[in-house]
Design a protein around this motif. Sequence first.
Motif, PDB file in Angstrom:
ATOM      1  N   ILE A  28     129.839  62.194 154.023  1.00  0.00           N
ATOM      2  CA  ILE A  28     130.884  61.239 154.383  1.00  0.00           C
ATOM      3  C   ILE A  28     130.597  60.713 155.775  1.00  0.00           C
ATOM      4  O   ILE A  28     130.276  61.484 156.684  1.00  0.00           O
ATOM      5  CB  ILE A  28     132.293  61.873 154.277  1.00  0.00           C
ATOM      6  CG1 ILE A  28     133.375  60.861 154.672  1.00  0.00           C
ATOM      7  CG2 ILE A  28     132.409  63.147 155.103  1.00  0.00           C
ATOM      8  CD1 ILE A  28     134.782  61.328 154.342  1.00  0.00           C
ATOM      9  N   HIS A  29     130.670  59.413 155.914  1.00  0.00           N
ATOM     10  CA  HIS A  29     130.291  58.714 157.141  1.00  0.00           C
ATOM     11  C   HIS A  29     131.469  57.846 157.567  1.00  0.00           C
ATOM     12  O   HIS A  29     131.900  56.960 156.811  1.00  0.00           O
ATOM     13  CB  HIS A  29     129.059  57.854 156.847  1.00  0.00           C
ATOM     14  CG  HIS A  29     128.529  57.084 158.012  1.00  0.00           C
ATOM     15  ND1 HIS A  29     127.426  57.495 158.715  1.00  0.00           N
ATOM     16  CD2 HIS A  29     128.926  55.917 158.579  1.00  0.00           C
ATOM     17  CE1 HIS A  29     127.154  56.627 159.671  1.00  0.00           C
ATOM     18  NE2 HIS A  29     128.060  55.645 159.609  1.00  0.00           N
ATOM     19  N   LEU A  30     131.991  58.088 158.767  1.00  0.00           N
ATOM     20  CA  LEU A  30     133.141  57.353 159.274  1.00  0.00           C
ATOM     21  C   LEU A  30     132.709  56.544 160.495  1.00  0.00           C
ATOM     22  O   LEU A  30     132.371  57.107 161.537  1.00  0.00           O
ATOM     23  CB  LEU A  30     134.270  58.313 159.648  1.00  0.00           C
ATOM     24  CG  LEU A  30     134.797  59.204 158.517  1.00  0.00           C
ATOM     25  CD1 LEU A  30     135.854  60.158 159.035  1.00  0.00           C
ATOM     26  CD2 LEU A  30     135.352  58.352 157.373  1.00  0.00           C
ATOM     27  N   GLU A  31     132.746  55.237 160.357  1.00  0.00           N
ATOM     28  CA  GLU A  31     132.307  54.348 161.429  1.00  0.00           C
ATOM     29  C   GLU A  31     133.051  53.025 161.297  1.00  0.00           C
ATOM     30  O   GLU A  31     133.136  52.467 160.190  1.00  0.00           O
ATOM     31  CB  GLU A  31     130.797  54.109 161.335  1.00  0.00           C
ATOM     32  CG  GLU A  31     130.247  53.174 162.387  1.00  0.00           C
ATOM     33  CD  GLU A  31     128.753  52.959 162.256  1.00  0.00           C
ATOM     34  OE1 GLU A  31     128.168  52.352 163.173  1.00  0.00           O
ATOM     35  OE2 GLU A  31     128.165  53.392 161.238  1.00  0.00           O
ATOM     36  N   PRO A  32     133.594  52.506 162.373  1.00  0.00           N
ATOM     37  CA  PRO A  32     134.297  51.217 162.290  1.00  0.00           C
ATOM     38  C   PRO A  32     133.424  50.142 161.650  1.00  0.00           C
ATOM     39  O   PRO A  32     132.310  49.874 162.094  1.00  0.00           O
ATOM     40  CB  PRO A  32     134.587  50.888 163.765  1.00  0.00           C
ATOM     41  CG  PRO A  32     134.671  52.221 164.437  1.00  0.00           C
ATOM     42  CD  PRO A  32     133.656  53.073 163.741  1.00  0.00           C
ATOM     43  N   GLY A  33     133.907  49.594 160.555  1.00  0.00           N
ATOM     44  CA  GLY A  33     133.185  48.530 159.856  1.00  0.00           C
ATOM     45  C   GLY A  33     132.032  48.997 158.999  1.00  0.00           C
ATOM     46  O   GLY A  33     131.365  48.170 158.362  1.00  0.00           O
ATOM     47  N   ASN A  34     131.791  50.299 158.929  1.00  0.00           N
ATOM     48  CA  ASN A  34     130.637  50.787 158.163  1.00  0.00           C
ATOM     49  C   ASN A  34     130.869  52.207 157.644  1.00  0.00           C
ATOM     50  O   ASN A  34     130.011  53.077 157.774  1.00  0.00           O
ATOM     51  CB  ASN A  34     129.378  50.755 159.035  1.00  0.00           C
ATOM     52  CG  ASN A  34     128.121  51.131 158.266  1.00  0.00           C
ATOM     53  OD1 ASN A  34     127.961  50.757 157.100  1.00  0.00           O
ATOM     54  ND2 ASN A  34     127.223  51.875 158.893  1.00  0.00           N
TER      55      ASN A  34
END
Length: 221
Positions: free
Chosen positions: A94-100
Amino acid sequence: MIKRGFEFLKQIKENNNREWFTQHKPGYDSIVEENKAFFHGIYSELQKHDSLENIHIFRIYKDVRFSKDKAPYKTYFGAGFSRTKPRLRGGYYIHLEPGNSFVGGGFQAPDNEDLYRIRKEFEMNTTEIEKITSDKTFVKYFGALKGEDGVKTAPKGFDKSHPAIDLIKKKQYIVRRSFSDQEVFSDDFTKEVMATFLAMRPFFDYMSDVLTTDLNGEPLF
């Protein structure tokens, strides 16, 4: 919780230096604890449906020794969940990044032995993998099987004109579902993460069968 973390990540992107980070370290430390709680919650829920070996929460600090980009901090939060080897293969991410932001999984960097076994399986028969990747649930969540190609034409020992050469020449076999920021902030996000992970299971279970048997289908363990 995640929304506050995203605001911090946006600030890091604009101020990716040690001086700024040191000044704002107390705020980061509290966000880290919130992230750990969130990721461990996912881990506990996933354990109800699968056998997991471990959880790996990635640190924000980058290893810049061999990178042209010398910015010291990542601009995302991520966690990986490994299935219990040797019988169960595949990993969740799981990858949490603004816009991505995205939820993904699969076989990001199989070793040479596993990669060869996968390629030989697809050389012999693609019926099962095609059935899995054309299933409506798989298509709904992931669209198609993804992953970088290892070679331009064909790996050594394989026929470049083979009907399954697009699968055979891959060096990765992964799936991925993207999320908008608003979807990440929604109350249903954890439920959607779990639904996405569970949609990977037919793919994982098939690949586990491949990687735990020889070319004659005989168990290795």
